[in-house]
Structure formats: C-alpha cells, structure tokens
Design a protein around this motif. Structure first.
Motif: not given
Ligand SMILES: Nc1nc2c(ncn2[C@@H]2O[C@H](COP(=O)(O)OP(=O)(O)OP(=O)(O)O)[C@@H](O)[C@H]2O)c(=O)[nH]1
Length: 387
Positions: A255-259, A261-263, A266-271, A273-275, A365-367
């Motif tokens: 997933l792109d720039h997933f960080k 979403i977490n930031d 919050g982490h639970p919302v990130g979870d 999205v992953l699901a 693809a990322k690059a």
């Molecule tokens: N919510 C959640 N976040 C996770 C989990 N495992 C990893 N992450 C987060 O996924 C993020 C991955 O960040 P990066 O490796 O920088 O990748 P990215 O932000 O997707 O950026 P690119 O891959 O370069 O597009 C980090 O913030 C991890 O904390 C998880 O199980 N749950």
C-alpha cells in the motif's frame, strides 16, 4: 484439511472405543455365564450324595425293626446289602471331600465320626449273621438293637451335619462369586471409562494441535495466510510444477504511503484499512490463488496455473479496485492506492528467485511513482525483446 483429519481421527477413535466396549461387554457376559455355571458346582454333587447317604441310617433302622418284629421273610439280605454299602459310601464321600475346596478342619471331625461308625459295622454284621443262624429263643434282640441303633444315630447325625456344612460352603461360594462378578464388572467399566477418557484427551489434543497449526499459518489481523503458509504453498506448487509443468505467477503488493493513514487517523484505523484491503484482494482472486499478508502493509498472491499476462491482468483489477475502495470512519476521504510487482516463475527457478524478481517489480513500481504495476520479464519475453 484440519477438520477432515480431526474427523478421521474421531472416526478411528470411535471405532476403537466401540471395539473395546464390545470386547469388555462380551468378556463380562462370558465371565458371568461361567461364574453362574460353576458357582456351587463343587458342592452340588456332594450334597446329592450326602442326601442319598442320609437314607442309609433310615433304612438301617427300618430293617432292624422289621427283623426284630419278626417280619417274614426276615430282611437279612437287605441288611447285608446295606451294611456292605455304608462303608463304601463313606469312602466315596471322603474322597470327594478331599478333592473339594472345603477346608479340612471343617469336615475332619465329621469324617472321623463316619469312619468310627463304619468301624463298628463288622461287629453289627456278625451280630446280624448270628441272628439269622440262631433259634428265636437264643437271639439277642437288645444287643442287635443297641449296636444297630448306635451306628444309625451316629451316621444320621454326621450326615446331617455334613449336609449343613456343604450348604453353608455353597452359599459362601455363591456370595464370593457374586462379589467377584461385581468387582470384575466394575473393573471393566473403569477400563472402558479410562480408555474413553484417554481417547477423548487424544482427540482434544489433536484438535488443539490442528488449531494451533492453523493459527500459526494465519495472519491474525486480516485472516489471510501468513508468510509461513505462503512459503509452504509455494513449495507445494513448485513440487507440483516439477511433475506437471505449468505456469506459476506471483504478485507482491504494498500500500502506498500507508504511514500517513496511521499518522493521520491512528493505528486502529490503519488496522481497519489493512483488513478492508485484505477483503478486496480476496474478492478479486480465483479459487486456488493464495493470498497472504507478508507483514506490515505488504501482501502477496501466489497464482498456480497463471502466467505473467494473467498476473498482470489480476494486478490491474486489484489496482483499480483499491483506488475504488471507499474507506469508512475517520479515513473516509482517503484515497488508497497500491504498488504492485508481478513475476512468472522460470523453468529452473525456485520460490526465492521468483520472489526476488516480483520484489524488484514492486521496487520499480514504487520508484516510478506508485499506484502502478511493474512486471519482471520472463526468459521468453526477454528473448522476444532481444529479437
Ligand atoms: N495500523 C498498522 N500499521 C502497520 C502495521 N504494520 C506496519 N504498519 C505501519 O505501516 C507503515 C509502513 O510505512 P512505510 O514502510 O514507511 O511505508 P509507506 O508509508 O506505506 O510508504 P511506501 O511504502 O513507501 O509507499 C508504518 O507506519 C508501520 O507502522 C499494522 O499491523 N497495523
């Protein structure tokens, strides 16, 4: 697979348990039948003989009284036959008593009494013989009756006592056998219970082991296969490919720039999205494809029977489906995208090689700007590209 092997084990344990219960029941029935048949058997024949022997003193008294009363003809032959029979009867009983399970001290005094009576029989026999030869006035009625009735009374008492003791011994034996039967029944029931409990424990252990085995191959957050399961599935697919050559594709997704979403949420919302993304992947693949979460926001799809072109088509469907995902809750406005690397296995390649090339595709693809698909070339395509 797990449920099937548990069911298989359960059926086998049920069968084994059924066999054990049947064997135990048959053993118990056989034991009860044998116990019934043999209980008291030792004494039954002896009691019958003693009852018959009890007739001897009765007949002796009757014969003596007839003789004294002057019955015609005098029962001399009957008396002689009786006097001949009594010691043999006593000897036969003595042998039976020695062979029986009765304790010697229980019957020794009675046997002595009988033998003492038997010892007196020759004297009585001689008196009877003289009685037959003498004239009536020379006969000694008193001596005859005294000797005869003394023998009669000793025999009657000893036989009656013996009869009583045999009945007692027979009743004791029956009680013992009943207790033994109860004990054997309880032991068998205990055995069945213990075997049943062990089997149940075995089944539970097996089910727990299978459940743990399953859990150790599943990603807890998304319910997808985990890295280990993908590795196993890949090894199986490569082994199958060696027997029956067929294409095998691999897609890696991140997933792109997933960080962000977490930031941002919050982490639970990130979870969440992953699901949701995992569900989208499951929705797009065919039966037989293995979807796995490799860790973090990185996923993989192993595609048996699929070449590079099929992989590329699936990757594109997933890319579009990801863009179309409507996230819920706080992340509702977020547009999710995914970068994808695709590769098809070479003939002489193992899983590590295939994975490395798909990963290179993902890296490119990322690059090259993300939200795109990069396929690793196959030798066939390389040849075509060169010509
Ligand atoms: N919510 C959640 N976040 C996770 C989990 N495992 C990893 N992450 C987060 O996924 C993020 C991955 O960040 P990066 O490796 O920088 O990748 P990215 O932000 O997707 O950026 P690119 O891959 O370069 O597009 C980090 O913030 C991890 O904390 C998880 O199980 N749950």
């Amino acid at each position: 697979m797990n449920a099937a092997s548990s069911r298989h084990l359960q059926r086998r344990l049920q069968l084994a348990f059924g066999v054990i219960v049947t064997v135990c029941t048959l053993a118990l029935l056989y034991y009860v039948a044998q116990a019934r048949q043999h209980v008291g058997a030792d004494y039954t024949a002896m009691v019958t003989d003693v009852v018959r022997a009890q007739q001897d003193p009765v007949q002796l008294r009757q014969a003596l009284e007839s003789l004294v009363d002057g019955a015609a003809p005098p029962p001399l032959e009957r008396l002689e036959a009786l006097l001949w029979r009594i010691p043999r009867r006593i000897e036969s009983l003595r042998r039976q008593l020695h062979r029986s399970d009765l304790a010697a001290e229980d019957y020794a005094s009675l046997l002595e009494e009988l033998e003492r009576a038997a010892d007196r029989l020759p004297v009585l026999e001689a008196t009877v013989a003289r009685w037959g030869q003498n004239a009536p006035e020379a006969r000694s009625t008193e001596a005859l009756l005294a000797q005869g009735l003394a023998v009669e009374s000793d025999l009657a008492w000893a036989y009656s006592e013996l009869n009583e003791r045999l009945h007692q011994a027979s009743a004791d034996q029956r009680r013992l056998m009943e207790r033994l039967t109860l004990a054997v029944g309880m032991l068998l029931a205990l055995l069945v219970f213990a075997v049943g409990a062990v089997m149940l424990m075995l089944l539970r252990l097996h089910q727990q082991r299978e459940a743990m085995r399953h859990q150790s191959r599943v990603d807890a957050l998304t319910g997808l296969a985990n890295r280990r399961r993908l590795q196993e599935a890949a090894e199986e697919a490569f082994a199958r490919r060696q027997r029956h050559p067929s294409p095998l594709g691999l897609i890696l997704l991140d997933l792109d720039h997933f960080k962000t979403i977490n930031d941002a949420y919050g982490h639970p919302v990130g979870d969440g999205v992953l699901a949701s993304f995992a569900a989208t992947l499951q929705h797009q693949v065919r039966r037989g494809d293995i979807v796995a979460r490799m860790g973090g926001e990185e996923f993989a799809i192993l595609m048996p029977e699929s070449d590079l072109e099929a992989g590329r088509l699936l990757a594109e469907r997933i890319r579009l489906a990801t863009r179309a995902m409507r996230l819920s809750g706080q992340a509702a406005g977020h547009r999710l995208t995914v970068s994808i690397g695709v590769a098809e296995a070479w003939d002489d390649e193992g899983f590590d090689g295939l994975y490395r090339r798909a990963d290179q595709g993902l890296y490119h693809a990322k690059a090259r700007g993300r939200d795109r698909i990069e396929a690793a070339s196959t030798p066939r395509l390389s040849q075509a590209a060169k010509s």
